[in-house]
Design a protein around this motif. Structure first.
Motif, short mmCIF file in Angstrom:
data_model
loop_
_atom_site.label_atom_id
_atom_site.label_comp_id
_atom_site.label_asym_id
_atom_site.label_seq_id
_atom_site.Cartn_x
_atom_site.Cartn_y
_atom_site.Cartn_z
N ALA A 81 -66.71 -14.65 33.09
CA ALA A 81 -66.10 -13.33 33.85
C ALA A 81 -66.40 -12.27 33.40
N ASN A 82 -66.17 -11.85 32.07
CA ASN A 82 -66.13 -10.73 31.42
C ASN A 82 -65.23 -9.79 32.04
N VAL A 83 -63.87 -9.97 32.29
CA VAL A 83 -63.05 -9.06 32.95
C VAL A 83 -62.49 -8.22 31.91
N THR A 84 -62.20 -7.13 32.47
CA THR A 84 -61.43 -5.96 31.51
C THR A 84 -60.01 -6.24 31.28
N ALA A 85 -59.48 -5.74 30.12
CA ALA A 85 -58.13 -5.98 29.89
C ALA A 85 -57.06 -5.22 30.63
N VAL A 86 -57.75 -4.07 31.20
CA VAL A 86 -56.86 -3.28 32.38
C VAL A 86 -56.69 -3.98 33.64
N TRP A 87 -58.02 -4.85 34.01
CA TRP A 87 -57.60 -5.72 35.40
C TRP A 87 -56.73 -6.79 35.09
#
Length: 885
Positions: free
Chosen positions: A477-483
């Motif tokens: 997924a490689n999601v961002t920490a802010v998301w």
């Protein structure tokens, strides 16, 4: 046995919380009791106090949270957390000074005639108060005391009225500036670091390489990023609330009727609207705008908000002549400083050189007047109803509570990890079918359920450190920490509304009339809980809502990264491939135009450099074609490679789990052996053999074609990387020498200023004092240092200066020869540069400008303004990078 103590840890914590023991002491207390019992049991049974901890070593259990106070102390010393008391102060000051009350009354009159107008006004005011106070209790109580009676008098549905007030009061948890966002940013900063280490370990296990490309790094966050990321989701939530109330009013007009404004929409009324709305709006703009525009950090913005709230309270509380004088003085002072800063250089270090002593004095006077205005406002808040004292006490109480809970949560998390809880959670999540999104949904469900029983702070500081590293480390997924933080923040927001312990429900119940039934309040919040979950789904499906503003702020700021930054690599590659395809005619025309330039008048070095420019320019499209072919070959392999890759990585994960079981059993075997427990040793040996058999079975399940297709795909990746590297190098060598040559030509006027000082030096070199000659040479070198191409003149001067500096009289002639040589080089440089300025400079500059966003893009020192929007859009989407692992 570690599992039993892990269960005991949570049982002690749950019992303590259930019995009404303060959360701030239940968390560390449960940790200390459980760690003490585990250590004592290990010492009593095995003479090893670390027997029931996953760490090895006789004192490792101490680091689980009992004596590791140094690490815990630094938790509260983090820069991010300093903003918490500042924003708490701002919120309480605005609430105590009745500015929130003014907003509610004015907005109710403004929106009253609209269907559902009172409900709409409550939502709008809730959003405004969220952006200024961010304190749920104060907002719900204020709106419950002022708006609820008005809504009941006008025949509003009790459930709609109470639900609207409760839900609107919780907007402060997601609309910045928000305390929960600051806490989440702090927790996610550590989680992102842990996730990065986990991802690097995963990359090493998968590829065998020790160094992971920085383009695959976990994208962390900060409080400023969290504020920016939460802004649009907060507006989405406000929009959903407004649509629901408006729809409810249209479908059931009798339950949400319009309310006539008895005062009328006259000039006096609109003046009241302006006075009630403009100051809070101005404060919101200054606080959030300073963060968004990069003018101030979150901490500095918090200080601005606290000072602004004090100034606003100073005129709101005061009744008498000169009500607005402190506020006007503060505004005039700030305006004067801004104007002076824009027109003059106010740097005190250079004040004498710039001759700006008087201007700096004016700026200092304006600063002194601003401080006087703040002190004046503070004095008013102190003397009127003891407001400042009350605000300070409430701020100290709330801040202390937050920080004590943070300390306790740090100890609880350390104990949880000491008993191996992190491994259990990781094993549970990573073995779920469906990959990242199943893991994420399970975590969101757990957070939602915990919201029925726990406050947002406990959820944020207990759950996030445990699950966030696992979710952030997942490359699929490689999601961002802010998301992730905003999604958790939206979810946590429901904790204020969900029975039985929804704090917003308690706040409203405490101030609502007895005729309002508790059941009506519970029924009223249900639609808003569903709306919050709907907003959660929208933000989850469109991560751009969260990621776009932080990316745009970063890429458009003064410290924007260069386009060759590895984190921008994928988006830059996509942009360049499209641009080179769409603008091929223009690019080839620009290359053709520079081929017609006459470089014969240039010195040999520059002429050869331009010849290489032309050579590399001709290589660009063939190299790009090779890169595209390599990329197409890689994409063609993905459909066959991905399912096998996914299957093999799952098997390898299971093998690693079996290996850990074997290691754990070997450790148990040693304990059994030390106690000469033969039966237990035999059982452990059988268990080890079972896990070894499992490993053998898992290894057999790896598809036989895996090695071949993996090697082929890795080869394709390397081929793409090599082709991209060659194309990038050709672009750089077809652009950078041109811009460097233009800079050299443009430096001619400044270089000419060196002529007279150098001539003077030549004239004095034969008889002048060596110390004086050294200083003169240094001054000329300083003039040459910043000039493009000035090094060629400076070289001989540096050698001469070293002779003067060492006072070598015998080498004076050599120094004179060097200075004379420098003078000759200077004349030659000026000659060809002036000729080039007249004949070829404009052609070179035009070529550089024409290809700046294509051939020259990766050579730029920062992201150009033209690409901030497209790159922000590209970076805002999550990109699957699992095939690199």
């Amino acid at each position: 046995m570690e599992l039993y103590f892990l269960i005991l840890l949570f049982m002690v914590m749950i019992v303590a919380l259930g019995s009404g023991f303060p959360v701030a002491f239940a968390l560390p207390g449960a940790s200390i009791i459980t760690i003490g019992l585990a250590a004592f049991t290990g010492w009593a049974l095995f003479d090893d106090n670390s027997a029931f901890f996953i760490q090895d070593g006789p004192v490792e259990w101490l680091t689980a949270g009992v004596t590791n106070f140094r690490g815990i102390y630094w938790e509260v010393e983090r820069d991010t957390l300093i903003a918490i008391p500042l924003f708490i102060f701002m919120g309480i000051m605005l609430q105590r000074s009745k500015i929130a009350e003014d907003l509610l009354v004015t907005m109710a009159k403004l929106f009253g005639p609209v269907p559902g107008g009172l409900g709409i006004s409550v939502v709008v005011v809730g959003a405004l108060l969220a952006a200024t106070t961010g304190i749920v209790g104060a907002t719900v109580v204020a709106m419950g005391l002022i708006s609820l009676p008005a809504m009941m008098r006008n025949n509003y549905s009790p459930s709609l009225a109470t639900g609207t007030i409760c839900a609107s009061g919780t907007l402060g948890q997601i609309i910045p500036p928000s305390i929960v966002l600051i806490i989440l940013a702090d927790q996610l900063a550590s989680a992102a670091d842990q996730a990065l280490q986990m991802r690097k370990a995963l990359y090493k296990d998968a590829t065998g390489e020790f160094s992971m490309p920085s383009s695959l790094d976990v994208i962390g966050t900060s409080a400023g990023d969290m504020f920016l990321g939460a802004f649009l989701p907060g507006m989405v939530l406000v929009g959903l609330y407004l649509l629901y109330i408006l729809g409810f009013a249209l479908l059931r007009p009798s339950n949400a009727p319009p309310v006539h404004n008895d005062q009328g929409f006259n000039r006096k009324f609109f003046l009241q609207v302006i006075m009630a709305l403009v100051p809070p709006f101005l404060l919101i703009f200054v606080v959030l705008g300073s963060i968004i525009m990069g003018v101030a950090t979150v901490n500095q913005a918090g200080a601005i908000g606290a000072v602004g709230a004090t100034i606003m309270a100073g005129y709101r509380l005061y009744e008498g002549k000169g009500t607005y004088r402190p506020a006007i003085l503060a505004l005039v002072s700030v305006a004067a400083i801004i104007i002076l800063q824009a027109v003059y250089d106010l740097n005190i270090r250079t004040v004498t050189a710039n001759g700006n002593e008087f201007v700096v004095g004016l700026a200092l006077l304006a600063s002194a007047l601003f401080l006087f205005a703040v002190a004046w406002s503070g004095w008013r808040t102190l003397k009127i109803d003891d407001t400042l004292k009350g605000v300070m006490i409430e701020t100290a109480k709330t801040t202390s509570l937050v920080f004590i809970i943070l300390l306790g949560a740090a100890m609880l998390t350390s104990a949880f990890r000491g008993f191996g809880g992190e491994h259990y959670v990781k094993e549970f999540l990573t073995t779920l079918p469906g990959g990242f999104w199943t893991q994420f949904i399970v975590v969101m469900l757990v957070v939602f359920i915990m919201g029925f029983f726990l406050d947002f702070i406990e959820i944020a500081v207990v759950v996030v450190p445990i699950v966030a590293p696992i979710l952030l480390a997942d490359p699929s997924a490689n999601v961002t920490a802010v998301w992730l933080g905003v999604m958790i923040g939206l979810n946590i927001q429901t904790s204020f509304l969900t029975p039985p312990f929804g704090f917003a429900l308690f706040y409203l119940r405490g101030v609502a009339d007895k005729t309002i039934k508790t059941l009506s309040i519970y029924k009223g919040v249900v639609p808003f809980i569903l709306l919050q979950l709907g907003a959660l789904g929208v933000v989850g499906y469109y991560p751009e809502l969260v990621n776009y503003l932080p990316n745009r702020s970063y890429l458009g700021s003064f410290n924007a990264p260069p386009p060759k930054n590895p984190k921008l690599e994928a988006c830059i590659d996509e942009y360049l491939l499209d641009s080179f395809a769409q603008e091929r005619t223009n690019i080839e025309a620009s290359i053709a135009s520079i081929k017609n330039v006459n470089f014969s008048l240039l010195p040999d070095k520059q002429a050869k450099s331009m010849a290489k420019v032309l050579e590399n320019a001709d290589k660009i499209y063939p190299l790009l074609n090779e890169a595209k072919i390599a990329l197409d070959e890689e994409k063609a392999l993905i459909p066959d490679y991905r399912p096998i890759h996914t299957r093999v990585r799952e098997l390898e994960r299971d093998i690693r789990r079996e290996v850990r079981f074997i290691e754990e059993n070997k450790r148990k075997f040693l304990y059994a052996q030390s106690g000469n427990e033969v039966e237990e040793m035999e059982e452990i040996t059988l268990e080890i053999q079972k896990h070894e058999a499992n490993i053998a079975e898992l290894e057999k399940m790896i598809p036989p074609e895996w090695e071949g297709i993996s090697k082929k795909f890795r080869g394709a990746l390397k081929k793409v990387a090599k082709a991209d590297r060659l194309a990038s190098r050709a672009m750089a060598e077809a652009y950078e020498p041109v811009t460097e040559l233009v800079a050299v030509i443009d430096a001619a006027p400044d270089l000419e200023k060196v002529t007279n000082p150098l001539a003077t030096l030549v004239g004095q070199a034969a008889t002048g004092d060596m110390a004086m000659l050294t200083e003169q040479t240094k001054e000329i070198e300083a003039m040459l240092a910043p000039l493009a191409g000035g090094q060629i003149v400076r070289s001989d001067l540096s050698k001469a200066r070293r002779i003067f500096d060492k006072n070598k009289q015998d080498d004076r002639e050599k120094a004179i020869a060097l200075i004379t040589s420098a003078q000759s080089v200077l004349a030659t440089e000026l000659d060809w540069r002036k000729n080039a300025a007249q004949s070829i400079r404009d052609d070179l500059a035009q070529y550089a400008e024409d290809v700046r966003l294509t051939i020259g893009l990766r050579s730029l020192s920062r992201v150009p303004k033209e690409l901030v929007t497209p790159l922000s859009n590209c970076q805002a989407s999550h990109r699957d990078i699992s095939l690199f692992f």
